[in-house]
Enzyme design. Structure first.
Site, PDB file in Angstrom:
ATOM      1  CG  ASN A 220      -4.187   4.305  11.966  1.00  0.00           C
ATOM      2  OD1 ASN A 220      -3.504   4.565  12.903  1.00  0.00           O
ATOM      3  ND2 ASN A 220      -5.064   3.120  11.838  1.00  0.00           N
TER       4      ASN A 220
ATOM      5  CB  THR B  45       3.974   2.095  13.166  1.00  0.00           C
ATOM      6  OG1 THR B  45       2.709   2.215  13.606  1.00  0.00           O
ATOM      7  CG2 THR B  45       4.460   0.880  13.821  1.00  0.00           C
ATOM      8  CG  ASP B  46       0.629   5.765  15.398  1.00  0.00           C
ATOM      9  OD1 ASP B  46       0.736   4.704  15.174  1.00  0.00           O
ATOM     10  OD2 ASP B  46      -0.311   6.643  15.191  1.00  0.00           O
ATOM     11  CD  GLU B  47      -0.322  -0.180  15.684  1.00  0.00           C
ATOM     12  OE1 GLU B  47      -0.313  -1.028  16.112  1.00  0.00           O
ATOM     13  OE2 GLU B  47      -1.445   0.003  14.730  1.00  0.00           O
TER      14      GLU B  47
ATOM     15  CE1 TYR C 279       3.107  -3.539  11.824  1.00  0.00           C
ATOM     16  CE2 TYR C 279       1.950  -2.093  13.221  1.00  0.00           C
ATOM     17  CZ  TYR C 279       2.806  -2.333  12.058  1.00  0.00           C
ATOM     18  OH  TYR C 279       3.124  -1.332  11.349  1.00  0.00           O
TER      19      TYR C 279
ATOM     20  CE  LYS D  78      -3.160  -3.548   7.373  1.00  0.00           C
ATOM     21  NZ  LYS D  78      -2.262  -3.179   6.701  1.00  0.00           N
TER      22      LYS D  78
ATOM     23  CG  ASP E 224      11.715 -13.468   2.491  1.00  0.00           C
ATOM     24  OD1 ASP E 224      11.874 -12.595   3.277  1.00  0.00           O
ATOM     25  OD2 ASP E 224      11.187 -14.572   2.738  1.00  0.00           O
TER      26      ASP E 224
ATOM     27  CE  LYS F 179       7.140  -1.149  11.237  1.00  0.00           C
ATOM     28  NZ  LYS F 179       7.947  -1.117   9.737  1.00  0.00           N
TER      29      LYS F 179
ATOM     30  CG  PHE G  52      -1.545   1.145   1.709  1.00  0.00           C
ATOM     31  CD1 PHE G  52      -2.381   1.924   0.687  1.00  0.00           C
ATOM     32  CD2 PHE G  52      -1.528   1.657   2.795  1.00  0.00           C
ATOM     33  CE1 PHE G  52      -2.951   2.963   1.119  1.00  0.00           C
ATOM     34  CE2 PHE G  52      -2.488   2.605   3.148  1.00  0.00           C
ATOM     35  CZ  PHE G  52      -2.937   3.348   2.341  1.00  0.00           C
TER      36      PHE G  52
HETATM   37  P1  NAD Z   1       1.528  -3.656   3.298  1.00  0.00           P
HETATM   38  O1  NAD Z   1       0.935  -4.753   4.126  1.00  0.00           O
HETATM   39  O2  NAD Z   1       0.396  -3.036   2.566  1.00  0.00           O
HETATM   40  O3  NAD Z   1       2.684  -3.995   2.361  1.00  0.00           O
HETATM   41  C1  NAD Z   1       3.704  -4.453   2.887  1.00  0.00           C
HETATM   42  C2  NAD Z   1       4.667  -4.819   1.582  1.00  0.00           C
HETATM   43  O4  NAD Z   1       5.840  -5.550   2.174  1.00  0.00           O
HETATM   44  C3  NAD Z   1       3.952  -5.975   0.686  1.00  0.00           C
HETATM   45  O5  NAD Z   1       4.102  -5.369  -0.518  1.00  0.00           O
HETATM   46  C4  NAD Z   1       4.663  -7.072   1.166  1.00  0.00           C
HETATM   47  O6  NAD Z   1       4.336  -8.300  -0.181  1.00  0.00           O
HETATM   48  C5  NAD Z   1       5.956  -6.736   1.392  1.00  0.00           C
HETATM   49  N1  NAD Z   1       6.672  -7.782   2.196  1.00  0.00           N
HETATM   50  C6  NAD Z   1       5.993  -8.513   3.352  1.00  0.00           C
HETATM   51  N2  NAD Z   1       7.094  -9.354   3.748  1.00  0.00           N
HETATM   52  C7  NAD Z   1       8.130  -9.423   3.106  1.00  0.00           C
HETATM   53  C8  NAD Z   1       9.362  -9.962   3.155  1.00  0.00           C
HETATM   54  N3  NAD Z   1       9.663 -10.614   4.036  1.00  0.00           N
HETATM   55  N4  NAD Z   1      10.394  -9.627   2.107  1.00  0.00           N
HETATM   56  C9  NAD Z   1      10.050  -8.585   0.978  1.00  0.00           C
HETATM   57  N5  NAD Z   1       8.802  -8.028   1.101  1.00  0.00           N
HETATM   58  C10 NAD Z   1       7.861  -8.389   2.009  1.00  0.00           C
HETATM   59  O7  NAD Z   1       1.930  -2.599   4.432  1.00  0.00           O
HETATM   60  P2  NAD Z   1       1.804  -0.859   4.524  1.00  0.00           P
HETATM   61  O8  NAD Z   1       0.552  -0.587   5.096  1.00  0.00           O
HETATM   62  O9  NAD Z   1       1.964  -0.427   3.038  1.00  0.00           O
HETATM   63  O10 NAD Z   1       3.069  -0.319   5.379  1.00  0.00           O
HETATM   64  C11 NAD Z   1       4.241  -0.185   4.866  1.00  0.00           C
HETATM   65  C12 NAD Z   1       5.214   0.041   6.013  1.00  0.00           C
HETATM   66  O11 NAD Z   1       4.790   1.184   6.757  1.00  0.00           O
HETATM   67  C13 NAD Z   1       5.274  -0.877   7.064  1.00  0.00           C
HETATM   68  O12 NAD Z   1       6.611  -0.992   7.501  1.00  0.00           O
HETATM   69  C14 NAD Z   1       4.323  -0.312   8.078  1.00  0.00           C
HETATM   70  O13 NAD Z   1       4.840  -0.998   9.500  1.00  0.00           O
HETATM   71  C15 NAD Z   1       4.622   1.083   8.169  1.00  0.00           C
HETATM   72  N6  NAD Z   1       3.271   1.780   8.529  1.00  0.00           N
HETATM   73  C16 NAD Z   1       2.048   1.647   7.922  1.00  0.00           C
HETATM   74  C17 NAD Z   1       0.843   2.203   8.341  1.00  0.00           C
HETATM   75  C18 NAD Z   1      -0.403   2.289   8.004  1.00  0.00           C
HETATM   76  O14 NAD Z   1      -1.408   2.934   8.305  1.00  0.00           O
HETATM   77  N7  NAD Z   1      -0.376   1.343   6.840  1.00  0.00           N
HETATM   78  C19 NAD Z   1       1.350   3.443   9.186  1.00  0.00           C
HETATM   79  C20 NAD Z   1       2.511   3.813   9.590  1.00  0.00           C
HETATM   80  C21 NAD Z   1       3.673   2.905   9.088  1.00  0.00           C
HETATM   81  O1  DAU Z   2      -1.065   3.666  13.656  1.00  0.00           O
HETATM   82  C1  DAU Z   2      -0.529   3.145  12.375  1.00  0.00           C
HETATM   83  C2  DAU Z   2      -0.952   1.594  12.172  1.00  0.00           C
HETATM   84  O2  DAU Z   2      -2.170   1.701  11.542  1.00  0.00           O
HETATM   85  C3  DAU Z   2       0.150   1.204  11.290  1.00  0.00           C
HETATM   86  O3  DAU Z   2       1.169   0.666  11.784  1.00  0.00           O
HETATM   87  C4  DAU Z   2      -0.326  -0.675  11.003  1.00  0.00           C
HETATM   88  O4  DAU Z   2       0.210  -1.106  10.024  1.00  0.00           O
HETATM   89  C5  DAU Z   2      -1.753  -0.348  10.365  1.00  0.00           C
HETATM   90  O5  DAU Z   2      -2.491  -1.550  10.069  1.00  0.00           O
HETATM   91  C6  DAU Z   2      -2.816   0.354  11.318  1.00  0.00           C
HETATM   92  O6  DAU Z   2      -2.961  -0.301  12.516  1.00  0.00           O
HETATM   93  P1  DAU Z   2      -4.271  -0.374  13.166  1.00  0.00           P
HETATM   94  O7  DAU Z   2      -4.579  -1.375  13.938  1.00  0.00           O
HETATM   95  O8  DAU Z   2      -4.764   0.950  13.661  1.00  0.00           O
HETATM   96  O9  DAU Z   2      -5.584  -0.191  11.804  1.00  0.00           O
HETATM   97  P2  DAU Z   2      -6.767  -1.267  11.388  1.00  0.00           P
HETATM   98  O10 DAU Z   2      -7.368  -0.437   9.950  1.00  0.00           O
HETATM   99  O11 DAU Z   2      -6.348  -2.595  11.422  1.00  0.00           O
HETATM  100  O12 DAU Z   2      -7.794  -0.817  12.420  1.00  0.00           O
HETATM  101  C7  DAU Z   2      -8.163   0.539  12.620  1.00  0.00           C
HETATM  102  C8  DAU Z   2      -9.251   0.822  14.158  1.00  0.00           C
HETATM  103  O13 DAU Z   2     -10.515   0.115  13.645  1.00  0.00           O
HETATM  104  C9  DAU Z   2      -8.725  -0.272  15.262  1.00  0.00           C
HETATM  105  O14 DAU Z   2      -9.046   0.549  16.326  1.00  0.00           O
HETATM  106  C10 DAU Z   2      -9.559  -1.460  14.999  1.00  0.00           C
HETATM  107  C11 DAU Z   2     -10.698  -1.051  14.512  1.00  0.00           C
HETATM  108  N1  DAU Z   2     -11.283  -2.148  13.462  1.00  0.00           N
HETATM  109  C12 DAU Z   2     -10.530  -2.616  12.413  1.00  0.00           C
HETATM  110  C13 DAU Z   2     -11.018  -3.637  11.581  1.00  0.00           C
HETATM  111  C14 DAU Z   2      -9.939  -4.174  10.397  1.00  0.00           C
HETATM  112  C15 DAU Z   2     -12.584  -2.408  13.442  1.00  0.00           C
HETATM  113  O15 DAU Z   2     -13.406  -1.961  14.557  1.00  0.00           O
HETATM  114  N2  DAU Z   2     -13.124  -3.253  12.732  1.00  0.00           N
HETATM  115  C16 DAU Z   2     -12.499  -4.059  11.627  1.00  0.00           C
HETATM  116  O16 DAU Z   2     -12.993  -4.955  11.114  1.00  0.00           O
END
Ligand code: NAD
Ligand code: DAU
Length: 354
Positions: free
Chosen positions: A189, A135-137, A160, A199, A64, A164, A16
């Protein structure tokens, strides 16, 4: 001599956020060679990059990050000047089901990259950078008030976020111990196009569209701070070019929403777009068993990034949500591809069986 001024490895570029980062870098910096290293797990999808994958400065390597031998071969082949490391297992619910997969990719995979960067850059660190996307988590959970700053102590609470946090610590250790040039950003997020529908936002959009139940964990009172994914990519660009080595930057939208309120807004946007009567989709809301160890609230103080590097979010949330809904409605083929197969199994485990 390479025709490019810099070669950057972007790990997780088929995911993503990674796909938005690649798109921005490949288009904005035609003189950079951008190498996407991705294992193409369930979350990685090369369709995310279809619009740019023929550009001459984009390269893809199916690998990988835990496979040291293969990744070593890539360092040899490309002589990377920088790494922007996004590859990770990223979904909290999956980390509760299978924590070891998160330790493997997020901890071991990061260690492999750090170690190879150290080895290849040992003689000359100048103009090199290991950029770790986090991540902020890692900061844990807030009560009703307060914000996460760069000085907030780490307190991860899910497998998770613990994985991280471990990777962040390793990155800092390589800076202090070996002088590896690193920078870390911790973001809130993200939402926008191409997000895998496990998500919250894309899952709700998909279920509203198909009139399936909308599973709200607990009472829906947990709060998240939402940021448009393209604003995150812009922040990464800014920090990559202007951030101080060895430092951490928080990235956030100053845009806190209770889950239940956000879901109501999504229902309303979609009722209008789908020509349904106002309020009809809210009837799909179901309060379900809470996520174990569910963090109550995340909220980022991004003032350092704003004050020192001038970054701020560009988009209002309502506008971003509309754009996101439009993207999913116009890209149903993408949704069908990513939700066939393994997704069905995950959905059954997470939402039907429990
Ligand atoms: P995502 O799950 O959409 O994508 C992860 C990507 O990593 C995928 O393309 C997957 O194929 C690849 N991948 C997974 N394992 C691998 C491996 N062993 N070797 C090579 N590639 C691999 O994740 P995202 O939501 O795009 O998040 C990207 C980064 O940003 C992560 O490090 C996540 O912790 C961080 N992040 C995400 C969010 C969020 O809201 N989604 C917020 C803050 C930080
Ligand atoms: O804060 C950054 C993080 O945000 C990233 O590091 C993570 O990769 C990303 O997945 C995200 O984590 P969250 O756990 O906050 O995101 P998620 O979309 O899974 O959930 C958002 C909120 O919604 C959380 O409070 C859980 C709730 N939720 C989620 C799902 C999937 C529901 O209530 N129902 C659901 O089905």
């Amino acid at each position: 001599m390479s025709a490019f001024s810099k070669t950057i490895a972007v790990t997780g570029g088929a995911g993503f956020i990674g796909s938005h980062v690649i798109r921005l870098f490949v288009k904005k910096y035609p003189d950079y060679r951008v190498v996407n290293i991705d294992a193409l797990t369930y979350a990685g999808n090369l369709e995310n990059l279809e619009d740019i994958d023929r550009l001459p400065n984009y390269f893809f390597e199916h690998a990988d990050i835990c496979d040291e031998q293969v990744i070593n071969g890539l360092y040899k082949k490309y002589a990377f000047d920088a790494v922007i490391h996004l590859a990770a297992e990223s979904h909290v619910d999956r980390s509760i089901m299978d924590p070891l997969a998160f330790v493997r990719t997020n901890v071991l995979g990061t260690a492999v990259l750090l170690n190879l960067s150290r080895a290849y850059w040992e003689k000359d660190h100048s103009n090199k950078l290991f950029y770790h996307v986090s991540t902020d988590e890692v900061y844990g959970s807030l009560g009703d008030t307060g914000y996460f700053t760069e000085k907030t102590a780490y307190d991860p609470r899910s497998p998770y976020s613990a994985s991280k946090a471990s990777s962040d610590h390793l990155v800092k250790a390589y800076f202090h111990t070996y002088g590896l040039p690193v920078v870390i950003s911790n973001c809130s997020n993200n939402y926008g196009s191409h997000q895998f529908p496990e998500k919250l936002i894309p899952l709700m959009i998909n279920n509203i569209l198909t009139e399936k139940p909308l599973p709200v964990y607990g009472k829906g009172e947990n709060v998240r701070d939402w940021l448009w994914v393209e604003d995150h990519a812009r922040a990464i660009d800014t920090i990559f070019h202007e951030g101080k080595t060895g430092e951490t930057y928080n990235i956030g939208g100053h845009n806190e929403w209770k889950n239940i309120d956000l879901i109501h807004v999504l229902c309303s946007i979609m009722d209008k777009k789908l020509g349904r009567s106002e309020g009809s989709s809210t009837g799909l809301i179901r309060f379900v068993k809470d996520r174990s160890g569910h963090d109550l609230r995340y909220a980022i103080d991004a003032s350092r990034l704003n004050n020192e590097l001038g970054w701020k979010p560009s988009l209002q949330f309502e506008e971003g949500l509309e754009k996101t809904v439009d993207w999913y409605l116009q890209n149903q083929e993408w949704v069908n591809h990513v939700t066939s197969g393994q997704y069905q199994q995950f959905y059954t485990e997470q939402y039907i069986k429990r």
